[in-house]
Design an enzyme around this catalytic site. Sequence first.
Site, short mmCIF file in Angstrom:
data_model
loop_
_atom_site.label_atom_id
_atom_site.label_comp_id
_atom_site.label_asym_id
_atom_site.label_seq_id
_atom_site.Cartn_x
_atom_site.Cartn_y
_atom_site.Cartn_z
N ARG A 10 6.66 -6.50 -0.94
CA ARG A 10 6.76 -5.07 -1.23
C ARG A 10 8.12 -4.74 -1.88
O ARG A 10 8.20 -3.90 -2.77
CB ARG A 10 6.59 -4.24 0.05
CG ARG A 10 5.26 -4.43 0.77
CD ARG A 10 4.12 -3.65 0.20
NE ARG A 10 4.31 -2.22 0.27
CZ ARG A 10 3.37 -1.35 -0.08
NH1 ARG A 10 2.19 -1.77 -0.54
NH2 ARG A 10 3.59 -0.07 -0.02
N GLU B 237 -7.21 -8.05 4.03
CA GLU B 237 -7.31 -8.23 2.57
C GLU B 237 -7.46 -9.70 2.19
O GLU B 237 -8.22 -10.02 1.27
CB GLU B 237 -6.07 -7.62 1.90
CG GLU B 237 -6.03 -6.10 2.03
CD GLU B 237 -4.80 -5.46 1.44
OE1 GLU B 237 -4.77 -4.23 1.35
OE2 GLU B 237 -3.85 -6.19 1.06
N ARG C 170 7.70 -3.42 -10.59
CA ARG C 170 7.15 -2.15 -11.09
C ARG C 170 8.13 -1.43 -12.02
O ARG C 170 7.72 -0.79 -12.99
CB ARG C 170 6.70 -1.28 -9.92
CG ARG C 170 5.36 -1.77 -9.35
CD ARG C 170 5.04 -1.11 -8.05
NE ARG C 170 3.65 -1.31 -7.62
CZ ARG C 170 3.22 -1.02 -6.40
NH1 ARG C 170 4.06 -0.54 -5.49
NH2 ARG C 170 1.96 -1.22 -6.08
N ASN D 55 0.27 0.25 -12.20
CA ASN D 55 1.57 -0.20 -11.69
C ASN D 55 1.63 -1.71 -11.43
O ASN D 55 2.40 -2.17 -10.58
CB ASN D 55 1.98 0.63 -10.46
CG ASN D 55 1.00 0.53 -9.33
OD1 ASN D 55 0.01 -0.21 -9.41
ND2 ASN D 55 1.26 1.25 -8.25
N TYR E 259 -10.29 -1.01 -1.49
CA TYR E 259 -9.49 0.22 -1.39
C TYR E 259 -10.16 1.28 -0.51
O TYR E 259 -9.89 2.47 -0.67
CB TYR E 259 -9.19 0.78 -2.78
CG TYR E 259 -8.02 0.11 -3.47
CD1 TYR E 259 -6.73 0.16 -2.93
CD2 TYR E 259 -8.16 -0.54 -4.69
CE1 TYR E 259 -5.65 -0.43 -3.56
CE2 TYR E 259 -7.07 -1.14 -5.33
CZ TYR E 259 -5.82 -1.08 -4.75
OH TYR E 259 -4.73 -1.66 -5.39
N HIS F 137 -0.30 -5.21 -6.62
CA HIS F 137 -0.60 -4.72 -5.28
C HIS F 137 0.00 -5.68 -4.28
O HIS F 137 0.05 -6.88 -4.52
CB HIS F 137 -2.12 -4.66 -5.04
CG HIS F 137 -2.49 -4.60 -3.58
ND1 HIS F 137 -2.55 -3.43 -2.87
CD2 HIS F 137 -2.74 -5.59 -2.69
CE1 HIS F 137 -2.85 -3.70 -1.61
NE2 HIS F 137 -2.98 -5.01 -1.46
N THR G 171 5.73 2.52 -5.45
CA THR G 171 4.41 2.72 -6.06
C THR G 171 4.53 3.32 -7.45
O THR G 171 3.88 2.87 -8.40
CB THR G 171 3.55 3.65 -5.17
OG1 THR G 171 3.57 3.14 -3.83
CG2 THR G 171 2.12 3.73 -5.67
N PHE H 193 -7.24 10.44 -6.19
CA PHE H 193 -7.08 9.39 -7.21
C PHE H 193 -8.06 8.23 -7.04
O PHE H 193 -8.05 7.28 -7.82
CB PHE H 193 -5.63 8.86 -7.21
CG PHE H 193 -5.17 8.24 -5.90
CD1 PHE H 193 -5.46 6.93 -5.59
CD2 PHE H 193 -4.43 8.99 -5.00
CE1 PHE H 193 -5.04 6.36 -4.39
CE2 PHE H 193 -3.99 8.43 -3.79
CZ PHE H 193 -4.30 7.12 -3.50
N LYS I 274 -2.63 -6.63 -11.42
CA LYS I 274 -3.64 -5.63 -11.80
C LYS I 274 -4.00 -5.72 -13.30
O LYS I 274 -3.29 -6.36 -14.08
CB LYS I 274 -3.13 -4.23 -11.44
CG LYS I 274 -2.93 -4.04 -9.92
CD LYS I 274 -2.54 -2.59 -9.59
CE LYS I 274 -2.37 -2.39 -8.09
NZ LYS I 274 -2.05 -0.98 -7.76
P1 ATP Z 1 -0.94 -0.94 -3.63
O1 ATP Z 1 -1.84 -0.60 -2.45
O2 ATP Z 1 -1.71 -1.08 -4.93
O3 ATP Z 1 -0.04 -2.09 -3.33
P2 ATP Z 1 0.86 1.06 -2.82
O4 ATP Z 1 0.63 0.56 -1.44
O5 ATP Z 1 2.27 1.10 -3.34
O6 ATP Z 1 0.04 0.25 -3.88
P3 ATP Z 1 -1.06 3.12 -2.30
O7 ATP Z 1 -0.67 4.43 -1.75
O8 ATP Z 1 -1.71 2.11 -1.39
O9 ATP Z 1 0.22 2.48 -3.01
O10 ATP Z 1 -2.03 3.39 -3.53
C1 ATP Z 1 -2.87 2.38 -4.03
C2 ATP Z 1 -2.86 2.43 -5.54
O11 ATP Z 1 -3.52 3.61 -5.98
C3 ATP Z 1 -1.47 2.53 -6.18
O12 ATP Z 1 -0.84 1.29 -6.34
C4 ATP Z 1 -1.79 3.15 -7.51
O13 ATP Z 1 -2.33 2.18 -8.42
C5 ATP Z 1 -2.89 4.13 -7.14
N1 ATP Z 1 -2.36 5.46 -6.78
C6 ATP Z 1 -1.74 5.82 -5.63
N2 ATP Z 1 -1.40 7.13 -5.64
C7 ATP Z 1 -1.82 7.61 -6.83
C8 ATP Z 1 -1.78 8.89 -7.46
N3 ATP Z 1 -1.24 9.95 -6.85
N4 ATP Z 1 -2.32 9.00 -8.70
C9 ATP Z 1 -2.87 7.94 -9.33
N5 ATP Z 1 -2.96 6.71 -8.79
C10 ATP Z 1 -2.43 6.54 -7.56
MG MG Z 2 -1.31 0.26 -0.63
#
Ligand code: ATP
Ligand code: MG
Length: 140
Positions: free
Chosen positions: A87, A128, A104, A114, A51, A117, A93, A59, A11
């Site tokens: 993962r 994806e 992370r 973070n 996304y 992805h 996350t 968010f 990212k």
């Molecule tokens: P990713 O999809 O990026 O691998 P993830 O699967 O661990 O991460 P998701 O729930 O899919 O988490 O959220 C996607 C991304 O959105 C997160 O990686 C983070 O960058 C952002 N994000 C998620 N939750 C929040 C939140 N509560 N506040 C701010 N940003 C968030």
């Molecule tokens: Mg995700």
Amino acid sequence: MAIERTLSIIKPDATARNITGQIISRLEAEGLRVIAQKRVWWKKKDAKAFYEVHKGQPFFKDLITFMTSGPIVLQVLEGEDAIAKNRAVMGATNPVDAEPGTIRKDFAVNLQRNSVHGSDGPETAKREIALCFKKSEIVG
Ligand code: ATP
Ligand code: MG
């Protein structure tokens, strides 16, 4: 366990700090192999399409702004149990909850910034990868 493919993104917070190599090393050390890779700067439409599943989340808007704030590195990783393995190497996350030794925990700035992805399941990985790469760009 089967050989799988998963989509990984480094990212903008990580490209800004010039730590892409350190992140890729962590992935390779776990046996994940980079079989496709490109550095891109997403437009808002690209980030929104990727996304889409988070549309409506509080968010979402900030996430799109962040993911279009600088270059990112898109990668397809291949390996044994690659989706879960990626993962696991990434960690939770929110870096506050991530295990020691995960990407992370060691590199993420906060919940949003973070660093990486990773696809969260086989169907997501398929979608994806197809969204980010042409078949001819994946060289396994
Ligand atoms: P990713 O999809 O990026 O691998 P993830 O699967 O661990 O991460 P998701 O729930 O899919 O988490 O959220 C996607 C991304 O959105 C997160 O990686 C983070 O960058 C952002 N994000 C998620 N939750 C929040 C939140 N509560 N506040 C701010 N940003 C968030
Ligand atoms: Mg995700």
